[in-house]
Design a protein around this motif. Structure first.
Motif, PDB file in Angstrom:
ATOM      1  N   SER A 175     102.980 -44.456  50.309  1.00 50.46           N
ATOM      2  CA  SER A 175     102.837 -43.438  51.358  1.00 50.46           C
ATOM      3  C   SER A 175     101.566 -43.652  52.165  1.00 50.46           C
ATOM      4  O   SER A 175     101.572 -43.523  53.399  1.00 50.46           O
ATOM      5  CB  SER A 175     102.830 -42.042  50.726  1.00 50.46           C
ATOM      6  OG  SER A 175     104.059 -41.767  50.084  1.00 50.46           O
ATOM      7  N   ARG A 210     107.775 -44.345  60.034  1.00 46.41           N
ATOM      8  CA  ARG A 210     107.999 -43.186  59.156  1.00 46.41           C
ATOM      9  C   ARG A 210     108.706 -43.629  57.890  1.00 46.41           C
ATOM     10  O   ARG A 210     109.679 -44.389  57.936  1.00 46.41           O
ATOM     11  CB  ARG A 210     108.834 -42.120  59.869  1.00 46.41           C
ATOM     12  CG  ARG A 210     109.081 -40.854  59.057  1.00 46.41           C
ATOM     13  CD  ARG A 210     109.773 -39.804  59.912  1.00 46.41           C
ATOM     14  NE  ARG A 210     111.135 -40.200  60.235  1.00 46.41           N
ATOM     15  CZ  ARG A 210     112.209 -39.850  59.509  1.00 46.41           C
ATOM     16  NH1 ARG A 210     112.067 -39.106  58.418  1.00 46.41           N
ATOM     17  NH2 ARG A 210     113.416 -40.236  59.875  1.00 46.41           N
ATOM     18  N   SER A 212     111.203 -42.690  55.551  1.00 49.47           N
ATOM     19  CA  SER A 212     112.268 -41.698  55.592  1.00 49.47           C
ATOM     20  C   SER A 212     112.915 -41.450  54.239  1.00 49.47           C
ATOM     21  O   SER A 212     113.540 -40.400  54.033  1.00 49.47           O
ATOM     22  CB  SER A 212     113.341 -42.111  56.611  1.00 49.47           C
ATOM     23  OG  SER A 212     113.808 -43.428  56.357  1.00 49.47           O
ATOM     24  N   ALA A 213     112.779 -42.385  53.297  1.00 44.25           N
ATOM     25  CA  ALA A 213     113.357 -42.175  51.968  1.00 44.25           C
ATOM     26  C   ALA A 213     112.640 -43.048  50.949  1.00 44.25           C
ATOM     27  O   ALA A 213     112.333 -44.214  51.224  1.00 44.25           O
ATOM     28  CB  ALA A 213     114.849 -42.482  51.960  1.00 44.25           C
ATOM     29  N   GLU A 233     113.326 -46.560  52.615  1.00 40.86           N
ATOM     30  CA  GLU A 233     113.903 -46.641  53.958  1.00 40.86           C
ATOM     31  C   GLU A 233     112.796 -46.326  54.939  1.00 40.86           C
ATOM     32  O   GLU A 233     112.077 -45.331  54.780  1.00 40.86           O
ATOM     33  CB  GLU A 233     115.077 -45.686  54.118  1.00 40.86           C
ATOM     34  CG  GLU A 233     116.304 -46.085  53.315  1.00 40.86           C
ATOM     35  CD  GLU A 233     117.527 -45.264  53.660  1.00 40.86           C
ATOM     36  OE1 GLU A 233     117.758 -45.025  54.879  1.00 40.86           O
ATOM     37  OE2 GLU A 233     118.244 -44.854  52.725  1.00 40.86           O
ATOM     38  N   ASP A 235     111.686 -46.082  59.129  1.00 45.65           N
ATOM     39  CA  ASP A 235     112.038 -46.049  60.551  1.00 45.65           C
ATOM     40  C   ASP A 235     110.824 -46.506  61.361  1.00 45.65           C
ATOM     41  O   ASP A 235     109.726 -45.953  61.210  1.00 45.65           O
ATOM     42  CB  ASP A 235     112.446 -44.637  60.974  1.00 45.65           C
ATOM     43  CG  ASP A 235     113.758 -44.218  60.340  1.00 45.65           C
ATOM     44  OD1 ASP A 235     114.733 -44.982  60.444  1.00 45.65           O
ATOM     45  OD2 ASP A 235     113.800 -43.143  59.717  1.00 45.65           O
ATOM     46  N   ARG A 243     113.341 -49.187  68.553  1.00 47.98           N
ATOM     47  CA  ARG A 243     113.564 -48.603  67.238  1.00 47.98           C
ATOM     48  C   ARG A 243     114.186 -49.616  66.282  1.00 47.98           C
ATOM     49  O   ARG A 243     115.051 -50.407  66.669  1.00 47.98           O
ATOM     50  CB  ARG A 243     114.486 -47.378  67.350  1.00 47.98           C
ATOM     51  CG  ARG A 243     113.880 -46.253  68.168  1.00 47.98           C
ATOM     52  CD  ARG A 243     114.780 -45.029  68.166  1.00 47.98           C
ATOM     53  NE  ARG A 243     114.235 -43.972  69.005  1.00 47.98           N
ATOM     54  CZ  ARG A 243     113.316 -43.100  68.624  1.00 47.98           C
ATOM     55  NH1 ARG A 243     112.838 -43.162  67.390  1.00 47.98           N
ATOM     56  NH2 ARG A 243     112.865 -42.179  69.461  1.00 47.98           N
ATOM     57  N   HIS A 245     115.361 -49.895  61.861  1.00 44.78           N
ATOM     58  CA  HIS A 245     115.505 -49.215  60.574  1.00 44.78           C
ATOM     59  C   HIS A 245     115.542 -50.256  59.467  1.00 44.78           C
ATOM     60  O   HIS A 245     116.246 -51.257  59.568  1.00 44.78           O
ATOM     61  CB  HIS A 245     116.789 -48.378  60.538  1.00 44.78           C
ATOM     62  CG  HIS A 245     116.971 -47.623  59.255  1.00 44.78           C
ATOM     63  ND1 HIS A 245     116.273 -46.471  58.966  1.00 44.78           N
ATOM     64  CD2 HIS A 245     117.760 -47.872  58.165  1.00 44.78           C
ATOM     65  CE1 HIS A 245     116.632 -46.031  57.768  1.00 44.78           C
ATOM     66  NE2 HIS A 245     117.534 -46.864  57.261  1.00 44.78           N
ATOM     67  N   ARG A 247     116.097 -50.823  55.343  1.00 45.34           N
ATOM     68  CA  ARG A 247     116.501 -50.350  54.025  1.00 45.34           C
ATOM     69  C   ARG A 247     116.336 -51.512  53.060  1.00 45.34           C
ATOM     70  O   ARG A 247     117.032 -52.522  53.164  1.00 45.34           O
ATOM     71  CB  ARG A 247     117.937 -49.854  54.023  1.00 45.34           C
ATOM     72  CG  ARG A 247     118.412 -49.373  52.637  1.00 45.34           C
ATOM     73  CD  ARG A 247     119.860 -48.946  52.669  1.00 45.34           C
ATOM     74  NE  ARG A 247     120.044 -47.729  53.443  1.00 45.34           N
ATOM     75  CZ  ARG A 247     121.241 -47.202  53.716  1.00 45.34           C
ATOM     76  NH1 ARG A 247     122.345 -47.798  53.299  1.00 45.34           N
ATOM     77  NH2 ARG A 247     121.323 -46.085  54.421  1.00 45.34           N
TER      78      ARG A 247
END
Length: 278
Positions: A175, A210, A212-213, A233, A235, A243, A245, A247
């Motif tokens: 984080s 960010r 996100s998960a 995950e 972003d 943008r 993404h 995973r």
């Protein structure tokens, strides 16, 4: 006698190594305190005036607290102070958090600010609205929790960032790493990176990011681990790319259970096409 500016710069340089700094040659003593919001709220009541010192640049400007119950809503006192604040952000207003020291009388208090005018404002200062200053334990308008990026900047201002990251569990390290990327702060990401990279070149590419998960398991189950693969995950908003993404996984290692966790930053950034494979 040395100037006030020289003393300030000395304090900034030395504060990276601890929370207490002394300028004995000047006959003065400065201690950077990391005070809880409940206490600061009484020290800096509504309409109080104080000075904001930016840790990275050494620039300072005067402000007034106008409102705020969970943190301080403040405004630069004059157009001149607004100009100084904007120069700290490279001439462009931003939501990026920055480590600051609030100077009120003989107290030096670790804090964090963002640089985006919003909401209402009452002073004639060329600043349309107010901005927010956070102290340890203060919260944002939208949550009842302390904003992680503000927390990291407060720790940085207090000289406690390295100790915090050294003892952080793997999930807090991830984080903090993502927050460091989001705030474009090389010091945060360097402290928890396995490899050395040219962060001054890389970070400006990251306009936003960010987490996100991320599944979180009890940190006490990981006390003997020395390497981890943690699903995430992410972003992204990358300059000139838009943008994206991701995973996948982030990989963390440490040399022993007593050492701090480090992010395999090179592998992670390669998998996100932010740096090329060697």
């Amino acid at each position: 006698m040395k100037t006030f500016k020289a003393i300030v710069l000395a304090i900034i340089i030395l504060s990276a190594y601890g929370s207490s700094v002394f300028a004995e040659e000047e006959g003065v003593s400065f201690q950077i305190e990391m005070l809880p919001w409940e206490k600061v709220n009484g020290i800096l009541p509504k309409f109080s005036k104080f000075t904001v010192l930016d840790v990275e640049t050494g620039k300072k400007f005067k402000v007034q607290r106008r409102a705020g119950s969970h943190h301080a809503d403040v405004q630069p006192l004059t157009a001149k102070e607004t100009k100084i604040m904007k120069s700290i952000y490279g001439g462009k207003w931003s939501w990026k958090r920055r480590a600051i020291i609030v100077i009120h009388g003989d107290q030096w208090i670790a804090a964090s600010m963002h640089g985006m005018p919003h909401g209402g404002g009452a002073l004639k200062n060329n600043f349309r609205g107010h901005f927010c200053i956070h102290f340890y334990g203060s919260t944002t308008h939208r949550t009842n929790f302390m904003d992680l990026s503000h927390k990291l900047m407060i720790l940085k201002a207090a000289g406690k960032l390295e100790d915090y990251l050294h003892g952080a569990n793997p999930y807090d390290v991830i984080s903090a790493f993502i927050a460091g990327l989001k705030q474009q702060d090389p010091k945060i990401v360097k402290l928890i990176s396995l490899q050395t990279l040219n962060w001054n070149k890389l970070l400006p590419k990251i306009e936003n990011v960010r987490l996100s998960a991320m599944p979180v398991f009890p940190a006490e189950d990981l006390t003997e681990e020395v390497s981890l693969e943690i699903p995430v995950e992410i972003d992204w908003f990358i300059k000139d790319q838009g943008r994206q993404h991701f995973r996948g996984s982030m990989y963390l290692v440490r040399f022993s259970p007593a050492d701090s966790w480090k992010v395999d930053n090179e592998r992670f950034l390669q998998e996100n096409d932010l740096i090329s494979n060697k």
